[in-house]
Design a protein around this motif. Structure first.
Motif, PDB file in Angstrom:
ATOM      1  N   LYS A 100       2.282  -6.355  15.905  1.00  0.00           N
ATOM      2  CA  LYS A 100       0.833  -6.535  15.955  1.00  0.00           C
ATOM      3  C   LYS A 100       0.137  -5.458  15.122  1.00  0.00           C
ATOM      4  CE  LYS A 100       0.780 -10.040  18.798  1.00  0.00           C
ATOM      5  NZ  LYS A 100       0.341 -11.377  18.353  1.00  0.00           N
ATOM      6  N   PHE A 101      -1.129  -5.731  14.780  1.00  0.00           N
ATOM      7  CA  PHE A 101      -1.947  -4.769  14.051  1.00  0.00           C
ATOM      8  C   PHE A 101      -2.082  -3.470  14.846  1.00  0.00           C
ATOM      9  CE2 PHE A 101      -6.223  -2.911  13.710  1.00  0.00           C
ATOM     10  CZ  PHE A 101      -6.210  -2.521  12.370  1.00  0.00           C
ATOM     11  N   SER A 102      -2.059  -2.346  14.148  1.00  0.00           N
ATOM     12  CA  SER A 102      -2.233  -1.047  14.800  1.00  0.00           C
ATOM     13  C   SER A 102      -3.125  -0.153  13.953  1.00  0.00           C
ATOM     14  CB  SER A 102      -0.880  -0.358  15.024  1.00  0.00           C
ATOM     15  OG  SER A 102      -0.334   0.104  13.803  1.00  0.00           O
ATOM     16  N   PHE A 103      -3.717   0.833  14.609  1.00  0.00           N
ATOM     17  CA  PHE A 103      -4.444   1.866  13.880  1.00  0.00           C
ATOM     18  C   PHE A 103      -4.290   3.179  14.632  1.00  0.00           C
ATOM     19  CE2 PHE A 103      -7.760   0.466  16.850  1.00  0.00           C
ATOM     20  CZ  PHE A 103      -8.304   1.669  17.274  1.00  0.00           C
ATOM     21  N   SER A 104      -4.589   4.272  13.952  1.00  0.00           N
ATOM     22  CA  SER A 104      -4.526   5.593  14.579  1.00  0.00           C
ATOM     23  C   SER A 104      -5.675   6.454  14.091  1.00  0.00           C
ATOM     24  CB  SER A 104      -3.190   6.288  14.281  1.00  0.00           C
ATOM     25  OG  SER A 104      -3.033   6.499  12.891  1.00  0.00           O
ATOM     26  N   LEU A 155       0.820  -1.204   0.000  1.00  0.00           N
ATOM     27  CA  LEU A 155       0.000   0.000   0.000  1.00  0.00           C
ATOM     28  C   LEU A 155       0.858   1.259   0.000  1.00  0.00           C
ATOM     29  CD1 LEU A 155      -2.760  -1.078   2.546  1.00  0.00           C
ATOM     30  CD2 LEU A 155      -3.044  -0.739   0.093  1.00  0.00           C
ATOM     31  N   SER A 156       1.981   1.205   0.724  1.00  0.00           N
ATOM     32  CA  SER A 156       2.894   2.354   0.724  1.00  0.00           C
ATOM     33  C   SER A 156       3.425   2.623  -0.672  1.00  0.00           C
ATOM     34  CB  SER A 156       4.057   2.092   1.679  1.00  0.00           C
ATOM     35  OG  SER A 156       3.596   1.868   2.977  1.00  0.00           O
ATOM     36  N   GLN A 216       2.316   2.714   9.106  1.00  0.00           N
ATOM     37  CA  GLN A 216       0.912   2.771   8.695  1.00  0.00           C
ATOM     38  C   GLN A 216       0.736   3.439   7.340  1.00  0.00           C
ATOM     39  OE1 GLN A 216      -1.152   4.840  11.881  1.00  0.00           O
ATOM     40  NE2 GLN A 216      -1.222   3.001  13.152  1.00  0.00           N
ATOM     41  N   VAL A 217      -0.372   3.095   6.714  1.00  0.00           N
ATOM     42  CA  VAL A 217      -0.883   3.854   5.579  1.00  0.00           C
ATOM     43  C   VAL A 217      -2.271   4.349   5.962  1.00  0.00           C
ATOM     44  CG1 VAL A 217       0.440   2.610   3.836  1.00  0.00           C
ATOM     45  CG2 VAL A 217      -1.814   1.762   4.482  1.00  0.00           C
ATOM     46  N   PHE A 263      -1.565   8.721   2.615  1.00  0.00           N
ATOM     47  CA  PHE A 263      -0.199   8.831   3.130  1.00  0.00           C
ATOM     48  C   PHE A 263       0.353   7.463   3.526  1.00  0.00           C
ATOM     49  CE2 PHE A 263      -2.891   9.476   6.940  1.00  0.00           C
ATOM     50  CZ  PHE A 263      -2.359   8.509   7.800  1.00  0.00           C
ATOM     51  N   ALA A 264       1.679   7.422   3.603  1.00  0.00           N
ATOM     52  CA  ALA A 264       2.413   6.313   4.216  1.00  0.00           C
ATOM     53  C   ALA A 264       3.355   6.936   5.238  1.00  0.00           C
ATOM     54  CB  ALA A 264       3.199   5.534   3.164  1.00  0.00           C
TER      55      ALA A 264
END
Length: 246
Positions: free
Chosen positions: A178-182, A11-12, A121-122, A86-87
């Protein structure tokens, strides 16, 4: 872990590749991060406890963290504002609280543990295009993976009730992903500066010794580790991020 990295990198590359077509809209950003830890990483170490903390208590009692970040993005107009995929990669560095740090000092520890989180993240930012004196509000979210790194602790000099001294092993811990989100919201002030409040969920991480650490542990301690409950820590951060854009 490999599959998460593969998706993030793909994705980046897609975002940055598309951005290269629209050079006029391509943006790069550098961030300063100030993060208040939440979840298990901010929980208190059990009382009583021993130094070194070992895998049963490590990755707790984290102080407010500091760090930085880098982002590549591009903007395009959607009629009612701008959207900017964004990446990015961030770093949050947390030391342990002062009382614990003092205990490591008293135990003459060669290494006092610290915690490093690297969310990769993306995502996408929405910017409202009606400006108020060069103030442009925004909201955004990101998805990806977080890499947790726990620095080594010990060896420490331990003294028993009779005054006898022993030296503990040095404990080192595996990287964990691990999976992350913001989620974030804030405002641009002019073209080159922004400030925002963010929440990062950085996953439920497993606490594991490195193979080298296991090899040097006493048999009784190896057995306790191999037959005990799996230790995990939830990691989150409420962050203030200052961005510089060019």
């Amino acid at each position: 872990m490999k599959s998460v990295f593969t998706k993030v990198l793909f994705l980046s590359a897609l975002i940055l590749g598309t951005g290269s077509v629209a050079q006029a809209q391509f943006r790069q950003s550098i961030y300063l991060n100030l993060g208040l830890p939440t979840g298990g990483i901010a929980s208190s170490v059990s009382t009583p406890h021993a130094i070194p903390l070992t895998y049963t208590e490590i990755c707790k009692d984290a102080r407010i963290g500091f760090g930085g970040g880098y982002r590549a993005s591009y903007r395009f107009d959607v009629g009612t504002g701008e959207v900017a995929p964004f990446a990015q990669v961030d770093l949050f560095w947390n030391t342990i609280n002062g009382d614990l740090s003092d205990e490591y000092t008293q135990a003459r520890a060669e290494h006092t543990p610290a915690y490093f989180n690297v969310p990769i993240q993306v995502g996408v930012t929405y910017l409202y295009d009606e400006q108020w004196n060069d103030v442009t509000p925004f909201g955004e979210f990101g998805l990806g993976t977080d890499i947790l790194m726990i620095s080594s602790e010990g060896p420490c000099t331990l003294t028993d009730a009779l005054g006898n001294q022993t030296t503990s092993p040095k404990y080192a811990y595996k990287l964990n992903s691990k999976f992350s989100f913001s989620l974030g919201a804030g405002a641009y002030f002019g073209r080159h500066f922004s400030a925002g409040i963010y929440y990062y969920w950085m996953g439920k991480h497993t606490i594991e010794y490195t193979d080298k650490t296991l090899d040097r542990l006493p048999v009784a301690e190896q057995t306790a580790y191999n037959t005990g409950n799996v230790e995990t820590r939830t990691v989150g951060t409420l962050a203030l991020r200052l961005g510089f854009h060019f």
